[in-house]
Each structure stands twice: as C-alpha cells, then as structure tokens.
Design a protein around this motif. Structure first.
Motif, PDB file in Angstrom:
ATOM      1  N   ALA A  76      23.628   9.215  14.454  1.00 57.08           N
ATOM      2  CA  ALA A  76      22.954   9.640  13.232  1.00 57.08           C
ATOM      3  C   ALA A  76      23.861  10.629  12.518  1.00 57.08           C
ATOM      4  O   ALA A  76      24.447  11.513  13.151  1.00 57.08           O
ATOM      5  N   GLU A  77      23.982  10.467  11.203  1.00 55.73           N
ATOM      6  CA  GLU A  77      24.817  11.381  10.412  1.00 55.73           C
ATOM      7  C   GLU A  77      24.022  11.861   9.204  1.00 55.73           C
ATOM      8  O   GLU A  77      23.538  11.058   8.404  1.00 55.73           O
TER       9      GLU A  77
ATOM     10  N   LYS B 103      19.502  19.133  -0.692  1.00 58.95           N
ATOM     11  CA  LYS B 103      19.789  17.708  -0.864  1.00 58.95           C
ATOM     12  C   LYS B 103      20.342  17.169   0.462  1.00 58.95           C
ATOM     13  O   LYS B 103      21.174  17.827   1.110  1.00 58.95           O
ATOM     14  N   VAL B 104      19.873  15.976   0.849  1.00 58.60           N
ATOM     15  CA  VAL B 104      20.325  15.378   2.103  1.00 58.60           C
ATOM     16  C   VAL B 104      20.625  13.898   1.913  1.00 58.60           C
ATOM     17  O   VAL B 104      20.030  13.223   1.072  1.00 58.60           O
ATOM     18  N   SER B 105      21.557  13.418   2.729  1.00 59.39           N
ATOM     19  CA  SER B 105      21.816  11.978   2.871  1.00 59.39           C
ATOM     20  C   SER B 105      21.847  11.686   4.360  1.00 59.39           C
ATOM     21  O   SER B 105      22.507  12.397   5.123  1.00 59.39           O
ATOM     22  N   LEU B 106      21.150  10.642   4.775  1.00 57.99           N
ATOM     23  CA  LEU B 106      21.069  10.269   6.192  1.00 57.99           C
ATOM     24  C   LEU B 106      21.517   8.824   6.357  1.00 57.99           C
ATOM     25  O   LEU B 106      21.118   7.941   5.586  1.00 57.99           O
ATOM     26  N   SER B 107      22.340   8.587   7.373  1.00 54.40           N
ATOM     27  CA  SER B 107      22.727   7.209   7.696  1.00 54.40           C
ATOM     28  C   SER B 107      22.784   7.042   9.204  1.00 54.40           C
ATOM     29  O   SER B 107      23.000   8.005   9.948  1.00 54.40           O
ATOM     30  N   PHE B 108      22.575   5.811   9.655  1.00 53.64           N
ATOM     31  CA  PHE B 108      22.790   5.426  11.046  1.00 53.64           C
ATOM     32  C   PHE B 108      24.089   4.626  11.095  1.00 53.64           C
ATOM     33  O   PHE B 108      24.315   3.746  10.259  1.00 53.64           O
ATOM     34  N   LYS B 109      24.912   4.929  12.101  1.00 47.82           N
ATOM     35  CA  LYS B 109      26.197   4.249  12.234  1.00 47.82           C
ATOM     36  C   LYS B 109      26.261   3.547  13.577  1.00 47.82           C
ATOM     37  O   LYS B 109      26.074   4.176  14.621  1.00 47.82           O
ATOM     38  N   TYR B 110      26.512   2.237  13.532  1.00 53.73           N
ATOM     39  CA  TYR B 110      26.525   1.383  14.714  1.00 53.73           C
ATOM     40  C   TYR B 110      27.971   1.034  15.064  1.00 53.73           C
ATOM     41  O   TYR B 110      28.664   0.381  14.278  1.00 53.73           O
TER      42      TYR B 110
END
Length: 561
Positions: A256-257, A380-387
């Motif tokens: 998670a980032e 402010k936030v940005s969330l991504s999942f990295k596989y």
C-alpha cells in the motif's frame, strides 16, 4: 601466470577455410552462460545476435518486454520498452556516454580467440571484461560494458560473478532474432526511461487520487453501492470507495502506498487506511451512513460506551491496513517557515508491505482513509495498491490465508461522535473469538500507538502493552519510537523549543510525525480451534483537566488455511 588467463576451450570459434567461403563472418549468434563463485548457474543464458553492424541482446534466449540493441552504424545503444497499452519508450545513448574502460596489458584465449583485458568501475562495482578484435564481430552482453571495445567474450563482476561466451555460431539470423525496432516511439532521457521500466515491472491500482480529507465540507455522496466513487463521511474526515481488487497470485507481493500533504492543517494527526468487512448483519458502513449508534457498543468500568471497536457474532470491526501520522504542515507551510539549510519535503510517501492481508483484499471491497482534523482545508491524499510479481526464488506453493480483524480502537468516526479509546484507564480490551478448524501458523497482527499530547500524556511516556489469551500472557512489549528527529524535513510547522529541539523530534509511543507505525506479529501456534478470549492491557495514564490519554490498538488474526 601474469598476463595470461587459461580458459577452457568450449567450442571452435574461427571458421575454417572451407567455411569462410560459405558463411558471412559479420553475422553470428553468441551464446553466454553464467558462473557464480566458480559454479555454473542454471537458466537459459543470454544470446547476442549480430548482423552486419547491428546487434540484439536476448536474455534467456528470447525477446523480452524491454529490448536492447547495439547499433555500430552510428555507435549507439538502444533500449526500447514496449508496453501492453501500445506506448513505446526509447533510450538512445552514444557509446561515448557509457562508462569508459581502462585498457590493461593482460591477455587470454577464449573459444580459441586471443583476448585483451579492460576494467570499468560502475556504481562501486569492479567490472573486468575480456574482448577480442580478431574477428569482424562487435558486441557485448551488457550494453554499458565496453560496447566499442570489440567482441566481449567474458565479464567478471567483483571477482565472483561471471558471464562467459559458451558458443559462437556463424549463421543467418532470423528476423525474430534480430527484431530491429520498426519505430522508436517516444525518445526519453535516462531518468524517464528508468522510471518507465520500473513501473512496467509491477501493476499499480489507484484507489484515491488527490482526495481532500477535511472537516466541515458537506459533500453529497453518490449511491453507496456504486463502484469507484468517493464517499465522504464524518464531516469529511473519512473517505471511502467501493473498488474491485484482483485475486491474489501465488508468490505475489502487495504494497500500500499513500501520498499525503497539508491542504491547510498545520498539525500532526492520526491517519488510518482500512477495509470495511461486510459479512455480518451489521458493518462499520452502517455507522458511517446511519451514525455511531448503529454500531454494536460495549461499556467499560468508566461508564463510557465504545462503538464498533470489537468483533461480535454479528459484527466485524474495520481491518486496519496501515496506520500513519501526518507531519506538521508539509507543503502548505513550506514557504511560511523558512530556515537556511532546511529543505522541506514536498509531501510524505508512506509505503508498506501488506502481503499478509491480500487474501482479504480481493473482489469487491470498501477501502477507506481517515485523518482526524478540524480544518476546512485539511489534507490531500492519494492511495494506491501495488502488485509485484513473484520472483524466481518465491515460494509459489504458499497456502492462502484466513484473515480476521478482531478489534480496532482507532476511532475512525472521531468527528461523528465515536468515543476515544480511554478504556485502558480502569479496564482492558476483551474480545472472544471462535478459531476455525484447519488453520496453521496462527498469528496476531498487532498495531498500537499511545496518545495524550501533554507532558504527562501517554504520547510521551513509555507504557507496556500486554496481550493475554485465555488469561495467559502471550506477549508483552513497550512500543516506543526514538527516531522521530530523522523526519524533521517533513515537518515545517513543527514548534521549535529553547533547547534546540523541535516538537516533531521528540520520542513518542510508537509513532513519529510524518511516518507510519509498523505492526508486530505475535505467534499463536499453541492456540487450538474453538473459542478463545483475547485481552489487551495497558497502564493508561490519568487525565489532567480536559486532557486525556488513549490508545489506538488494532488486532487481526492471520492463519494458513
């Protein structure tokens, strides 16, 4: 013997007189193998395909997503990345821009060819190369290692890792082997190309993009069952999105980032990334949409009610994915607090390996982010999942996991009336859980941070955490962070004291402004299937006036099926 390296004759390299009439000596395929610490390694090796001044590298003997070429017609290397969406990126670099070798007097014979030696230094690595000018062929198995020397037949890295030519075949090459690019697409510099290559190696799934988390903005929500729509709750301090996540692949890693910066709030705040389980009759989503009274509550000896914090037979609390703490005003206050030699960060990136949770993070799920704050601009936030795909050494036989959150006292609905976790003053947190049959290697993923931001508060005083199972102490430790000063450049609005320290420098109960807090994993191998009572005990400090201490603890059981 100095200057002479004895090499094993693996194949005849020079064509015979009869062969010279039949073959073109500028067209060939060289096959390389690898040696590590004196022992040959497995794999398909590498092929260098050469045809009239053009060469193509084939790692594993076949084309890859990233293609590498040598062009001796204009003395340059080409790296061409072709993505599945049709984008093509090319890095073209003259030979003179690669590391320049030091020529040495040593000689050797490899595959029957006289070779000379050269040495390069690349990123603190010593690279020795053996090359020949006895044939019309030119090429190297590594683009940056002596592309203009001649034909490189052997490379030794740091004395223990070796790439060596095993065979030279003078023959026609197929169009697939040479595979010269028809179009170069977008030509970029080193930095842009490396970014494109790295990004192509894994899959990024954006969850939130530059979303505002703030207090007092009454945003209208879409229908709660809509996919990929952002919902705002608790006065805007909680955002939630229903997303569809892929099924986990064996050996895959999941990270998670979260990227965060201030949009007006100058203070350090508790943040949490979480998933809302919806398998019970009641879910945390009911609390968000209907109010905290919709959540099951328990009452402690203080007489306070704590909503939605522990598992029941009909309710599962939020699964905490990542606990983070915002810094003091990064970006928003960078220009307002200038100090010579202090180069403030533009934002904070929190990145954590959450592979142990990926069996719960699949299919259609509700993902949320919370930051407690009272500011109209907030954050402010940005969330991504990295596989990340499994590497060659990954255990692809690993079993799937059973994941069950059993408590989470982080009051995500703080701004909607959810009680602070002050229960540890006169009580302990207790929950009874039914462990199913067939699980192995059971663990408790435990995350804890202490709060109470005055001198006598638990934020600034070490406190022992004890975990009991069926009244037997299973684990105990003092969660404490002493490295907070490391992150000073993320905290422009942090208060500075007369002793030279800053507020963000101070040690705290398992957290620092501008960092995430990592969980501990407690082995529960002796816990058998059936009902078990888990209890968390912390000697919480007494309140002072209107100030109070509290502890945000979350626990998730994880076992192999």
């Amino acid at each position: 013997m100095k200057g002479i390296l004895a090499c094993v004759m693996l194949a005849a390299a020079l064509p015979t007189a009869a062969q010279k009439k039949k073959v073109d000596s500028t067209v060939a395929v060289i096959t390389y193998g690898y040696v590590s610490n004196g022992k040959p390694t497995g794999g398909d090796g590498l092929k260098l395909v050469i045809d009239h001044g053009k060469a193509h590298l084939l790692p594993g003997g076949k084309p890859q997503k990233e293609q590498q070429y040598l062009d001796y017609t204009d003395n340059s290397t080409l790296q061409v990345l072709s993505l599945s969406n049709g984008d093509v990126y090319t890095l073209k670099k003259p030979f003179k821009d690669h590391p320049q070798p030091e020529l040495l007097p040593d000689t050797a014979t490899i595959l029957g060819l006289p070779c000379k030696k050269a040495k390069l230094f690349v990123r603190s690595n010593t690279i020795e190369v053996w090359y020949t000018n006895a044939v019309q062929l030119k090429g190297t198995p590594f683009l940056s290692y002596g592309p203009n020397l001649g034909l490189i037949l052997r490379i030794v890295r740091n004395g223990n890792s070796e790439t060596i030519a095993r065979k030279i075949e003078y023959r026609k090459v197929t169009p697939q082997e040479l595979s010269w690019p028809a179009a170069l697409g977008q030509q970029v510099d080193d930095a842009a190309y490396m970014r494109a290559v790295i990004d192509s190696r894994y899959t990024t799934l954006p969850i939130f993009q530059n979303e505002q988390i703030s207090w007092g903005n009454n945003n209208a929500n879409p229908a709660i069952n809509e996919l990929d729509k952002t919902f705002h709750f608790a006065g805007g301090t909680v955002i939630v999105k229903r997303v569809k996540l892929p099924e986990p692949k064996k050996g895959q890693s999941l990270f998670a980032e979260l990227v965060q910066y201030s949009n007006g709030d100058a203070y350090d705040r508790t943040g949490s990334v979480f998933m809302i389980p919806t398998t019970g009759d009641t879910s945390f989503l009911d609390g968000l949409t209907k109010g905290v009274a919709a959540l099951p509550a328990f009452q402690d000896r203080n007489g306070k009610k704590y909503q939605g914090m522990v598992a029941t037979s009909h309710y599962t609390p939020t699964l905490e994915i990542m606990r983070f703490f915002t810094p003091f005003g990064v970006r928003q206050f960078n220009d307002q607090v200038k100090i010579k030699g202090y180069n403030w960060a533009d934002s904070v990136i929190y990145k954590q390996d959450i592979t142990e949770l990926q069996d719960a993070l699949q299919g259609e799920v509700l993902i949320g982010v919370y930051i407690g704050n009272y500011d109209k601009g907030g954050h402010k936030v940005s969330l991504s999942f990295k596989y990340y795909p499994a590497d060659a050494d990954a255990d692809t036989t690993a079993k799937s996991k059973w994941v069950m959150p059993i408590f989470n006292t982080t009051n995500v609905m703080e701004m909607a009336g959810q009680e602070y976790a002050t229960l540890f003053d006169k009580d302990s947190l207790t929950v009874t859980v039914n462990i199913p049959e067939g699980l192995k290697n059971l663990q408790l993923r435990y995350l804890t941070t202490g709060h109470g931001g005055w001198g006598g508060g638990d934020e600034f005083n070490p406190k022992e955490n004890e975990i009991f199972i069926d009244n037997q102490r299973a684990y105990h430790f003092i969660p404490w962070r002493t490295d907070c000063a490391t992150y000073r450049f993320s905290n422009p609005a942090s208060g500075n004291f007369g002793d030279g320290l800053s507020s963000s420098d101070l040690s705290r109960s398992n957290w620092c402004p501008g960092t995430l807090s990592s969980p501990v994993f407690i082995n529960l191998h002796d816990v058998k299937p059936g009902l078990h009572t888990f209890r968390v005990a912390i000697p919480q400090g007494k309140p002072a006036g209107t100030s109070q201490s509290f502890w945000n603890v979350s626990g998730t059981l994880i076992g192999e099926k």
